[in-house]
Write a protein that holds these residues in place. Structure first.
Motif, PDB file in Angstrom:
ATOM      1  N   MET A 280      -9.762  10.330 -39.793  1.00 26.02           N
ATOM      2  CA  MET A 280     -11.062  10.787 -40.195  1.00 26.02           C
ATOM      3  C   MET A 280     -11.365  12.062 -39.862  1.00 26.02           C
ATOM      4  O   MET A 280     -11.915  13.062 -40.554  1.00 26.02           O
ATOM      5  CB  MET A 280     -12.199   9.659 -39.922  1.00 26.02           C
ATOM      6  CG  MET A 280     -11.945   8.498 -40.407  1.00 26.02           C
ATOM      7  SD  MET A 280     -12.071   8.341 -42.421  1.00 26.02           S
ATOM      8  CE  MET A 280     -13.913   8.817 -42.276  1.00 26.02           C
ATOM      9  N   LYS A 281     -11.129  12.358 -38.628  1.00 26.90           N
ATOM     10  CA  LYS A 281     -11.664  13.629 -37.805  1.00 26.90           C
ATOM     11  C   LYS A 281     -10.614  14.669 -38.672  1.00 26.90           C
ATOM     12  O   LYS A 281     -11.122  15.631 -38.887  1.00 26.90           O
ATOM     13  CB  LYS A 281     -10.902  13.672 -36.391  1.00 26.90           C
ATOM     14  CG  LYS A 281     -11.563  14.871 -35.654  1.00 26.90           C
ATOM     15  CD  LYS A 281     -11.105  14.702 -34.341  1.00 26.90           C
ATOM     16  CE  LYS A 281     -11.696  16.046 -33.348  1.00 26.90           C
ATOM     17  NZ  LYS A 281     -11.515  15.819 -32.079  1.00 26.90           N
ATOM     18  N   ARG A 282      -9.393  14.422 -38.911  1.00 25.30           N
ATOM     19  CA  ARG A 282      -8.515  15.592 -39.559  1.00 25.30           C
ATOM     20  C   ARG A 282      -9.110  15.696 -41.021  1.00 25.30           C
ATOM     21  O   ARG A 282      -9.064  16.815 -41.410  1.00 25.30           O
ATOM     22  CB  ARG A 282      -7.091  15.050 -39.669  1.00 25.30           C
ATOM     23  CG  ARG A 282      -6.200  15.936 -40.500  1.00 25.30           C
ATOM     24  CD  ARG A 282      -4.661  15.672 -40.280  1.00 25.30           C
ATOM     25  NE  ARG A 282      -3.930  16.781 -41.138  1.00 25.30           N
ATOM     26  CZ  ARG A 282      -2.600  16.982 -40.751  1.00 25.30           C
ATOM     27  NH1 ARG A 282      -2.089  16.270 -39.805  1.00 25.30           N
ATOM     28  NH2 ARG A 282      -1.995  17.903 -41.717  1.00 25.30           N
ATOM     29  N   MET A 283      -9.529  14.618 -41.828  1.00 23.35           N
ATOM     30  CA  MET A 283      -9.616  15.020 -43.017  1.00 23.35           C
ATOM     31  C   MET A 283     -11.194  15.547 -43.339  1.00 23.35           C
ATOM     32  O   MET A 283     -11.567  16.414 -44.089  1.00 23.35           O
ATOM     33  CB  MET A 283      -9.672  13.779 -43.829  1.00 23.35           C
ATOM     34  CG  MET A 283      -8.489  13.255 -44.127  1.00 23.35           C
ATOM     35  SD  MET A 283      -7.084  14.636 -44.747  1.00 23.35           S
ATOM     36  CE  MET A 283      -8.234  15.359 -46.200  1.00 23.35           C
ATOM     37  N   GLU A 284     -12.156  15.252 -42.081  1.00 26.63           N
ATOM     38  CA  GLU A 284     -13.429  15.834 -41.980  1.00 26.63           C
ATOM     39  C   GLU A 284     -13.078  17.361 -41.593  1.00 26.63           C
ATOM     40  O   GLU A 284     -14.015  18.129 -42.194  1.00 26.63           O
ATOM     41  CB  GLU A 284     -14.268  15.240 -41.017  1.00 26.63           C
ATOM     42  CG  GLU A 284     -14.690  13.793 -41.431  1.00 26.63           C
ATOM     43  CD  GLU A 284     -15.329  13.001 -40.497  1.00 26.63           C
ATOM     44  OE1 GLU A 284     -15.476  13.564 -39.240  1.00 26.63           O
ATOM     45  OE2 GLU A 284     -15.847  11.898 -40.607  1.00 26.63           O
ATOM     46  N   LYS A 285     -12.454  17.684 -41.025  1.00 27.14           N
ATOM     47  CA  LYS A 285     -12.084  19.222 -40.547  1.00 27.14           C
ATOM     48  C   LYS A 285     -11.587  19.733 -41.868  1.00 27.14           C
ATOM     49  O   LYS A 285     -11.922  20.999 -42.252  1.00 27.14           O
ATOM     50  CB  LYS A 285     -11.149  19.108 -39.525  1.00 27.14           C
ATOM     51  CG  LYS A 285     -10.705  20.597 -38.930  1.00 27.14           C
ATOM     52  CD  LYS A 285      -9.819  20.493 -37.803  1.00 27.14           C
ATOM     53  CE  LYS A 285      -9.506  22.128 -37.251  1.00 27.14           C
ATOM     54  NZ  LYS A 285      -8.533  21.766 -36.024  1.00 27.14           N
ATOM     55  N   VAL A 286     -10.579  19.429 -42.484  1.00 22.95           N
ATOM     56  CA  VAL A 286     -10.130  20.047 -43.685  1.00 22.95           C
ATOM     57  C   VAL A 286     -11.218  20.050 -44.855  1.00 22.95           C
ATOM     58  O   VAL A 286     -11.206  21.441 -45.400  1.00 22.95           O
ATOM     59  CB  VAL A 286      -8.720  19.307 -44.137  1.00 22.95           C
ATOM     60  CG1 VAL A 286      -8.146  19.861 -45.514  1.00 22.95           C
ATOM     61  CG2 VAL A 286      -7.876  19.287 -43.113  1.00 22.95           C
ATOM     62  N   GLU A 287     -11.636  18.888 -45.055  1.00 26.95           N
ATOM     63  CA  GLU A 287     -12.816  19.206 -46.071  1.00 26.95           C
ATOM     64  C   GLU A 287     -13.898  20.047 -45.827  1.00 26.95           C
ATOM     65  O   GLU A 287     -14.276  20.789 -46.748  1.00 26.95           O
ATOM     66  CB  GLU A 287     -13.285  17.539 -46.112  1.00 26.95           C
ATOM     67  CG  GLU A 287     -12.468  16.624 -47.086  1.00 26.95           C
ATOM     68  CD  GLU A 287     -12.859  16.999 -48.496  1.00 26.95           C
ATOM     69  OE1 GLU A 287     -13.360  16.083 -49.255  1.00 26.95           O
ATOM     70  OE2 GLU A 287     -12.280  18.098 -49.115  1.00 26.95           O
ATOM     71  N   GLY A 288     -14.341  20.041 -44.562  1.00 27.65           N
ATOM     72  CA  GLY A 288     -15.165  20.884 -44.082  1.00 27.65           C
ATOM     73  C   GLY A 288     -14.802  22.342 -44.416  1.00 27.65           C
ATOM     74  O   GLY A 288     -15.709  23.105 -44.819  1.00 27.65           O
ATOM     75  N   THR A 289     -13.760  22.806 -44.103  1.00 27.51           N
ATOM     76  CA  THR A 289     -13.121  24.088 -44.146  1.00 27.51           C
ATOM     77  C   THR A 289     -13.192  24.333 -45.614  1.00 27.51           C
ATOM     78  O   THR A 289     -13.392  25.512 -46.031  1.00 27.51           O
ATOM     79  CB  THR A 289     -11.687  24.226 -43.541  1.00 27.51           C
ATOM     80  OG1 THR A 289     -11.829  24.034 -42.078  1.00 27.51           O
ATOM     81  CG2 THR A 289     -11.255  25.525 -43.735  1.00 27.51           C
ATOM     82  N   ILE A 290     -12.934  23.519 -46.623  1.00 25.79           N
ATOM     83  CA  ILE A 290     -12.393  23.893 -48.027  1.00 25.79           C
ATOM     84  C   ILE A 290     -13.922  23.840 -48.647  1.00 25.79           C
ATOM     85  O   ILE A 290     -14.335  24.861 -49.393  1.00 25.79           O
ATOM     86  CB  ILE A 290     -11.786  22.614 -48.634  1.00 25.79           C
ATOM     87  CG1 ILE A 290     -10.166  22.652 -48.030  1.00 25.79           C
ATOM     88  CG2 ILE A 290     -11.708  22.765 -50.033  1.00 25.79           C
ATOM     89  CD1 ILE A 290      -9.348  21.589 -48.829  1.00 25.79           C
TER      90      ILE A 290
END
Length: 293
Positions: A280-290
């Motif tokens: 979840m943390k990884r995808m939240e980080k990626v999604e937030g960047t995008i």
């Protein structure tokens, strides 16, 4: 493991035969590292792809995530996903092995899970042992209950549990604000009827079945296949985490979701797993960047 039938590898061994004995060759076979492919996960928001992120985290594999977003109006996957696979759905996993240019694309969550665990899961505990210790060489020996459950759940998650939940999602849309106001009462009544005759009775069976699985789990649980997290738990996480949010709006006056204490404790436990939180943390980080661009 070293492939001793490979002509190239046999030639390599034969040129050093005078320096190697059998035990040394066996040692080489057991210690040579298997080349790992470049792994690319094609991820779609609000999809089953998130559990594959969790699986990759548990397997300890390096991977790249390629992000796709649904159309906010239709909630359909973007047409670009069809360039990855003709079905245009996620998750999909691309594997590119060293020395190869073409990418092998895996689709269907159950198959992706089974392949990745068979290929890279040794020593992770994500697949229960097929036989009890000492029984592997005994032809005809019955498999362990944990392994049989694991195999069943790989198919059960999508084959039996997801269909009524998918119908529930459609019924929720039928009762939602996107339906024109003047036909909403009629459409809502149809949705209520379909829920009563199809979704609810089927989900009653599934919830009771899952409660029973947890109550009778090998080694006392607390996971579906025993006392350790397996890839089957990861695969089951998506439908189980959607049960309450999908059924609650349709179950306004019923008591379907009451009871099943072991099941809801299990669902809560899945969300507390370290691998789940890392995913979840990884995808939240990626999604937030995008989304921040």
């Amino acid at each position: 493991m070293l492939n001793l039938t490979s002509p190239h590898r046999l030639h390599h061994l034969n040129t050093k035969r005078h320096n190697l004995n059998t035990s040394e060759i066996t040692d080489m076979a057991s210690t040579e590292e298997i080349p790992k492919p470049k792994i690319k996960l094609y991820w779609l928001n609000d999809s089953r792809a998130q559990r594959i992120v969790w699986l990759l985290e548990e397997l300890g594999l390096d991977y790249e995530v390629v992000i796709f977003h649904r159309d906010p109006q239709t909630m359909f996957a973007p047409p670009e996903l069809a360039r990855v696979h003709p079905l245009g759905k996620a998750p999909a996993v691309g594997l590119t092995y060293p020395g190869e240019e073409n990418e092998t694309v895996l689709v269907e969550s159950g198959f992706i899970t089974q392949y990745l665990c068979d290929r890279f899961g040794e020593g992770t505990g994500l697949v229960p042992p097929r036989y009890a210790p000492g029984d592997a060489a005994n032809e005809g020996k019955k498999e362990t209950e944990a392994w049989m459950r694991y195999q069943h759940l790989l198919h059960y998650a999508e084959g039996s549990l997801m269909p009524p939940l998918l119908v529930a999602l459609i019924l929720s849309i039928m009762k939602g604000p996107k339906i024109p106001f003047f036909i909403r009462p009629v459409v809502g009544a149809v949705a209520d009827k379909l829920y009563a005759v199809f979704v609810r009775p089927n989900m009653e069976k599934h919830l009771a079945f899952l409660e029973q699985l947890l109550d009778t789990a090998p080694s006392g649980g607390p996971y579906l296949c025993g006392d350790k997290l397996t890839a089957a738990d990861i695969l089951m996480s998506y439908p189980l985490l959607t049960v309450r949010p999908r059924l609650q709006p349709l179950e306004s006056k019923g008591k379907l979701l009451e009871g099943y204490p072991k099941l809801w404790a299990y669902v809560d436990r899945l969300e507390k797993e370290e691998g789940y939180k890392r995913a979840m943390k990884r995808m939240e980080k990626v999604e937030g960047t995008i989304r921040g661009k």
